[in-house]
Enzyme design. Structure first.
Site, PDB file in Angstrom:
ATOM      1  NE  ARG A   1      -4.126  -1.768   0.309  1.00 24.01           N
ATOM      2  CZ  ARG A   1      -4.170  -3.035  -0.089  1.00 24.01           C
ATOM      3  NH1 ARG A   1      -3.118  -3.570  -0.702  1.00 24.01           N
ATOM      4  NH2 ARG A   1      -5.258  -3.760   0.086  1.00 24.01           N
TER       5      ARG A   1
ATOM      6  CB  SER B   1      -8.731  -1.601   4.253  1.00 25.27           C
ATOM      7  OG  SER B   1      -9.023  -2.881   3.770  1.00 25.27           O
TER       8      SER B   1
ATOM      9  CD  GLU C   1      -5.743   1.444   2.190  1.00 33.21           C
ATOM     10  OE1 GLU C   1      -6.417   2.410   1.807  1.00 33.21           O
ATOM     11  OE2 GLU C   1      -5.925   0.287   1.795  1.00 33.21           O
TER      12      GLU C   1
HETATM   13  P1  FAD Z   1      -8.841   8.679  -5.172  1.00 35.39           P
HETATM   14  O1  FAD Z   1      -9.541   8.286  -3.933  1.00 35.39           O
HETATM   15  O2  FAD Z   1      -9.495   9.669  -6.058  1.00 35.39           O
HETATM   16  O3  FAD Z   1      -7.381   9.205  -4.800  1.00 35.39           O
HETATM   17  C1  FAD Z   1      -6.570   8.435  -3.939  1.00 35.39           C
HETATM   18  C2  FAD Z   1      -5.197   9.123  -3.840  1.00 35.39           C
HETATM   19  O4  FAD Z   1      -4.545   9.099  -5.088  1.00 35.39           O
HETATM   20  C3  FAD Z   1      -5.295  10.608  -3.474  1.00 35.39           C
HETATM   21  O5  FAD Z   1      -4.177  10.943  -2.698  1.00 35.39           O
HETATM   22  C4  FAD Z   1      -5.245  11.309  -4.820  1.00 35.39           C
HETATM   23  O6  FAD Z   1      -4.758  12.640  -4.731  1.00 35.39           O
HETATM   24  C5  FAD Z   1      -4.295  10.425  -5.577  1.00 35.39           C
HETATM   25  N1  FAD Z   1      -4.556  10.376  -7.024  1.00 35.39           N
HETATM   26  C6  FAD Z   1      -5.695   9.944  -7.626  1.00 35.39           C
HETATM   27  N2  FAD Z   1      -5.541   9.985  -8.963  1.00 35.39           N
HETATM   28  C7  FAD Z   1      -4.300  10.449  -9.203  1.00 35.39           C
HETATM   29  C8  FAD Z   1      -3.550  10.724 -10.380  1.00 35.39           C
HETATM   30  N3  FAD Z   1      -4.057  10.515 -11.619  1.00 35.39           N
HETATM   31  N4  FAD Z   1      -2.298  11.219 -10.257  1.00 35.39           N
HETATM   32  C9  FAD Z   1      -1.762  11.453  -9.035  1.00 35.39           C
HETATM   33  N5  FAD Z   1      -2.422  11.219  -7.887  1.00 35.39           N
HETATM   34  C10 FAD Z   1      -3.671  10.716  -7.974  1.00 35.39           C
HETATM   35  N6  FAD Z   1      -7.675  -0.716  -2.474  1.00 35.39           N
HETATM   36  C11 FAD Z   1      -6.850  -1.779  -2.609  1.00 35.39           C
HETATM   37  O7  FAD Z   1      -5.638  -1.609  -2.786  1.00 35.39           O
HETATM   38  N7  FAD Z   1      -7.318  -3.051  -2.544  1.00 35.39           N
HETATM   39  C12 FAD Z   1      -8.625  -3.325  -2.359  1.00 35.39           C
HETATM   40  O8  FAD Z   1      -9.015  -4.497  -2.300  1.00 35.39           O
HETATM   41  C13 FAD Z   1      -9.527  -2.236  -2.215  1.00 35.39           C
HETATM   42  N8  FAD Z   1     -10.836  -2.442  -1.997  1.00 35.39           N
HETATM   43  C14 FAD Z   1     -11.683  -1.401  -1.868  1.00 35.39           C
HETATM   44  C15 FAD Z   1     -13.048  -1.655  -1.681  1.00 35.39           C
HETATM   45  C16 FAD Z   1     -13.951  -0.602  -1.562  1.00 35.39           C
HETATM   46  C17 FAD Z   1     -15.412  -0.904  -1.358  1.00 35.39           C
HETATM   47  C18 FAD Z   1     -13.488   0.739  -1.650  1.00 35.39           C
HETATM   48  C19 FAD Z   1     -14.455   1.879  -1.557  1.00 35.39           C
HETATM   49  C20 FAD Z   1     -12.132   1.002  -1.818  1.00 35.39           C
HETATM   50  C21 FAD Z   1     -11.220  -0.055  -1.931  1.00 35.39           C
HETATM   51  N9  FAD Z   1      -9.844   0.148  -2.109  1.00 35.39           N
HETATM   52  C22 FAD Z   1      -8.989  -0.920  -2.273  1.00 35.39           C
HETATM   53  C23 FAD Z   1      -9.289   1.513  -2.146  1.00 35.39           C
HETATM   54  C24 FAD Z   1      -9.378   2.193  -3.554  1.00 35.39           C
HETATM   55  O9  FAD Z   1     -10.230   1.473  -4.393  1.00 35.39           O
HETATM   56  C25 FAD Z   1      -8.004   2.308  -4.202  1.00 35.39           C
HETATM   57  O10 FAD Z   1      -7.100   2.981  -3.360  1.00 35.39           O
HETATM   58  C26 FAD Z   1      -8.071   3.043  -5.545  1.00 35.39           C
HETATM   59  O11 FAD Z   1      -6.840   2.923  -6.216  1.00 35.39           O
HETATM   60  C27 FAD Z   1      -8.408   4.514  -5.380  1.00 35.39           C
HETATM   61  O12 FAD Z   1      -8.657   5.041  -6.666  1.00 35.39           O
HETATM   62  P2  FAD Z   1      -9.395   6.429  -6.851  1.00 35.39           P
HETATM   63  O13 FAD Z   1      -9.305   6.778  -8.282  1.00 35.39           O
HETATM   64  O14 FAD Z   1     -10.743   6.378  -6.269  1.00 35.39           O
HETATM   65  O15 FAD Z   1      -8.448   7.396  -6.003  1.00 35.39           O
HETATM   66  N1  EPU Z   2     -10.800 -10.520  10.257  1.00 35.17           N
HETATM   67  C1  EPU Z   2     -11.502 -10.568  11.440  1.00 35.17           C
HETATM   68  N2  EPU Z   2     -12.534  -9.712  11.614  1.00 35.17           N
HETATM   69  C2  EPU Z   2     -12.904  -8.809  10.680  1.00 35.17           C
HETATM   70  C3  EPU Z   2     -12.188  -8.744   9.470  1.00 35.17           C
HETATM   71  C4  EPU Z   2     -11.129  -9.618   9.277  1.00 35.17           C
HETATM   72  O1  EPU Z   2     -11.196 -11.377  12.324  1.00 35.17           O
HETATM   73  O2  EPU Z   2     -13.863  -8.072  10.916  1.00 35.17           O
HETATM   74  C5  EPU Z   2      -9.672 -11.462  10.047  1.00 35.17           C
HETATM   75  C6  EPU Z   2     -10.156 -12.838   9.541  1.00 35.17           C
HETATM   76  O3  EPU Z   2      -9.362 -13.807  10.157  1.00 35.17           O
HETATM   77  C7  EPU Z   2      -9.809 -12.772   8.063  1.00 35.17           C
HETATM   78  C8  EPU Z   2      -8.559 -11.901   8.058  1.00 35.17           C
HETATM   79  O4  EPU Z   2      -8.772 -10.948   9.096  1.00 35.17           O
HETATM   80  O5  EPU Z   2      -9.560 -14.032   7.531  1.00 35.17           O
HETATM   81  C9  EPU Z   2      -8.288 -11.187   6.741  1.00 35.17           C
HETATM   82  O6  EPU Z   2      -9.467 -10.511   6.312  1.00 35.17           O
HETATM   83  P1  EPU Z   2      -9.742 -10.240   4.751  1.00 35.17           P
HETATM   84  O7  EPU Z   2      -9.495 -11.467   3.962  1.00 35.17           O
HETATM   85  O8  EPU Z   2     -11.056  -9.581   4.625  1.00 35.17           O
HETATM   86  O9  EPU Z   2      -8.586  -9.237   4.347  1.00 35.17           O
HETATM   87  P2  EPU Z   2      -7.997  -7.951   5.068  1.00 35.17           P
HETATM   88  O10 EPU Z   2      -6.614  -8.265   5.487  1.00 35.17           O
HETATM   89  O11 EPU Z   2      -8.934  -7.440   6.104  1.00 35.17           O
HETATM   90  C10 EPU Z   2      -6.891  -6.990   2.921  1.00 35.17           C
HETATM   91  C11 EPU Z   2      -6.849  -5.687   2.206  1.00 35.17           C
HETATM   92  C12 EPU Z   2      -8.080  -5.520   1.346  1.00 35.17           C
HETATM   93  C13 EPU Z   2      -8.117  -6.645   0.325  1.00 35.17           C
HETATM   94  C14 EPU Z   2      -8.165  -7.979   1.073  1.00 35.17           C
HETATM   95  C15 EPU Z   2      -8.074  -9.163   0.134  1.00 35.17           C
HETATM   96  C16 EPU Z   2      -5.526  -4.172   3.540  1.00 35.17           C
HETATM   97  C17 EPU Z   2      -5.514  -2.993   4.441  1.00 35.17           C
HETATM   98  N3  EPU Z   2      -6.726  -4.591   3.144  1.00 35.17           N
HETATM   99  O12 EPU Z   2      -7.975  -6.931   3.836  1.00 35.17           O
HETATM  100  O13 EPU Z   2      -7.981  -4.282   0.649  1.00 35.17           O
HETATM  101  O14 EPU Z   2      -9.236  -6.539  -0.522  1.00 35.17           O
HETATM  102  O15 EPU Z   2      -7.041  -8.063   1.987  1.00 35.17           O
HETATM  103  O16 EPU Z   2      -6.787  -9.263  -0.365  1.00 35.17           O
HETATM  104  O17 EPU Z   2      -4.471  -4.691   3.200  1.00 35.17           O
HETATM  105  C18 EPU Z   2      -8.514  -1.966   0.739  1.00 35.17           C
HETATM  106  O18 EPU Z   2      -7.300  -1.740   0.665  1.00 35.17           O
HETATM  107  O19 EPU Z   2      -9.356  -1.045   0.776  1.00 35.17           O
HETATM  108  C19 EPU Z   2      -8.987  -3.344   0.782  1.00 35.17           C
HETATM  109  C20 EPU Z   2     -10.279  -3.655   0.885  1.00 35.17           C
END
Ligand code: FAD
Ligand code: EPU
Length: 339
Positions: free
Chosen positions: A164, A238, A334
């Site tokens: 991240r 997250s 994050e």
């Molecule tokens: P924004 O929120 O618009 O911006 C994020 C940051 O990037 C800001 O600092 C912004 O200034 C900068 N930025 C945006 N665009 C540019 C650009 N073109 N040039 C320079 N800087 C820029 N993330 C994960 O890694 N894994 C996941 O599994 C994951 N799951 C998610 C699930 C949900 C339901 C949600 C809501 C979010 C999740 N995220 C996850 C977080 C998010 O999807 C990512 O961080 C994504 O890359 C953000 O993209 P955005 O365009 O919305 O960025």
């Molecule tokens: N867990 C709990 N309670 C909870 C949630 C999780 O006990 O309420 C424990 C469980 O044991 C579970 C483990 O945590 O098995 C891991 O949970 P999960 O698989 O949901 O993944 P995570 O570590 O919570 C990360 C990323 C996610 C990504 C998933 C899948 C980060 C900060 N988050 O979540 O990314 O989608 O793994 O790879 O690394 C995001 O960045 O926004 C995001 C959603």
């Protein structure tokens, strides 16, 4: 001619659904418009927020500066033997790019299905999910250096990707605007089932030889079951990173909490599941005013409707305090805090 809007509501431009506004707002549809924008020295001196899909930020209050919304489109692809080269505009929706690849059986991004946001933001925090990170398919990106008004190419090494993390969140924070990203995919599927939940779900579906489409479908299914849909419940995924600690710290923690959920993080380090730590402190599914944590995933803070950015931020501080008090582990946010 660029249109600069004033006192612009960002409510529909952040997935938390926070009702904050921007003093100035401009949409960029072509990279040359960035050169045009910064010809006016006013914008060099104004505080700026680069905005993609708004899915990884929390607007704590109104933004008293210029929001630059990146909407540069276009996906190009080229095949050479088994390799697939893709270049996408920063404003493309990440999941549209994933679908573009999955539909054509281009392998590499299927585990990253259904992550919200834009292509341009994907390198910022090196998006990752289900055993794959952006850096695994990233080749280079083109970015606009604001101060110099010039475009520069960043290779994978230049980006210094980590969990991240990238150079764009550190030394170069706020200095560059990504306008396009190049990816390297493959016609040969190297199916990645490292994440146990994927294998489990494939077994449930009686799939023994999964295709790229199967993996994408299964990942999407798992995500929907755990994460709230921002179109109905505001959230930014997250809210905290999974903390990484050293072996000594881990031993001490495990001697007191034998169940602590953890994974090896390389170099003898251990990654803890922040969701588990938060749940153990009693926060899972808890509603606090207009905010709370998600009932199926305690790591996700939500807006139950009408929450302010300050409320969400205050909840995140309370969670950090209680996890630290119980476990001695400091959670790091994050989500990008815009205050
Ligand atoms: P924004 O929120 O618009 O911006 C994020 C940051 O990037 C800001 O600092 C912004 O200034 C900068 N930025 C945006 N665009 C540019 C650009 N073109 N040039 C320079 N800087 C820029 N993330 C994960 O890694 N894994 C996941 O599994 C994951 N799951 C998610 C699930 C949900 C339901 C949600 C809501 C979010 C999740 N995220 C996850 C977080 C998010 O999807 C990512 O961080 C994504 O890359 C953000 O993209 P955005 O365009 O919305 O960025
Ligand atoms: N867990 C709990 N309670 C909870 C949630 C999780 O006990 O309420 C424990 C469980 O044991 C579970 C483990 O945590 O098995 C891991 O949970 P999960 O698989 O949901 O993944 P995570 O570590 O919570 C990360 C990323 C996610 C990504 C998933 C899948 C980060 C900060 N988050 O979540 O990314 O989608 O793994 O790879 O690394 C995001 O960045 O926004 C995001 C959603």
């Amino acid at each position: 001619m660029l249109q600069i809007l004033e006192n612009f509501s960002l409510k529909n431009f952040n997935t938390f659904g926070i009702d904050a506004s921007a003093r100035y707002f401009v949409e960029i549809n072509h990279q040359d418009e960035l050169v045009e924008l910064f010809m006016d020295p006013q914008w060099l001196q104004t505080e700026r927020l680069i905005l993609g899909g708004g899915s990884n930020l929390l607007l704590v209050k109104d933004f008293d500066g210029l929001v630059i919304r990146i909407n540069i489109r276009g996906i190009e692809h080229r095949i050479n033997h088994q390799e697939v080269f893709i270049e996408a505009g920063a404003g493309e929706v990440w999941n549209d790019l994933v679908n573009f690849c999955v539909d054509r059986e281009y392998a590499g991004v299927e585990n990253l299905s259904l992550i919200p946001g834009s292509v341009g933001a994907s390198p910022i925090q090196n998006i990752g999910a289900y055993g794959v990170e952006l850096k695994d398919v990233f080749r280079s990106c083109q970015a606009f250096e604001i101060a110099a008004r010039e475009f520069r190419t960043f290779t994978r090494e230049d980006c210094r990707f980590g969990y991240r993390d990238s150079i764009f969140k550190n030394e170069l924070k706020g200095k560059y605007i990504i306008v396009s990203v190049k990816f390297g995919l493959s016609l040969i599927a190297d199916i990645n089932l490292k994440y146990g939940a994927i294998e489990q779900e494939l077994t449930n579906r009686n799939i023994s030889k999964p295709t790229i489409k199967d993996v994408s479908r299964v990942v999407s299914h798992i995500r929907v079951s755990k994460l709230p849909d921002p179109s109905t419940i505001g959230n930014a995924g997250s809210f905290f990173k999974n903390p990484i600690i050293n072996a000594d710290q881990f031993q001490r923690l495990q001697s007191e909490f034998s169940e602590v959920v953890h994974y090896p993080a390389g170099d003898g380090l251990i990654k803890l599941a922040a969701g588990w730590l938060i749940e153990q402190c009693g926060w899972k599914g808890k509603v606090v005013g207009h905010t709370g944590t998600w009932k199926n995933q305690a790591l996700v803070l939500v807006n139950h409707g009408g929450a302010t950015g300050e409320e969400v931020y205050s909840l995140s501080s309370q969670i950090i305090d209680s996890v630290y008090t119980k476990f001695g582990v400091l959670l790091e946010r994050e989500v990008n805090i815009i205050s």
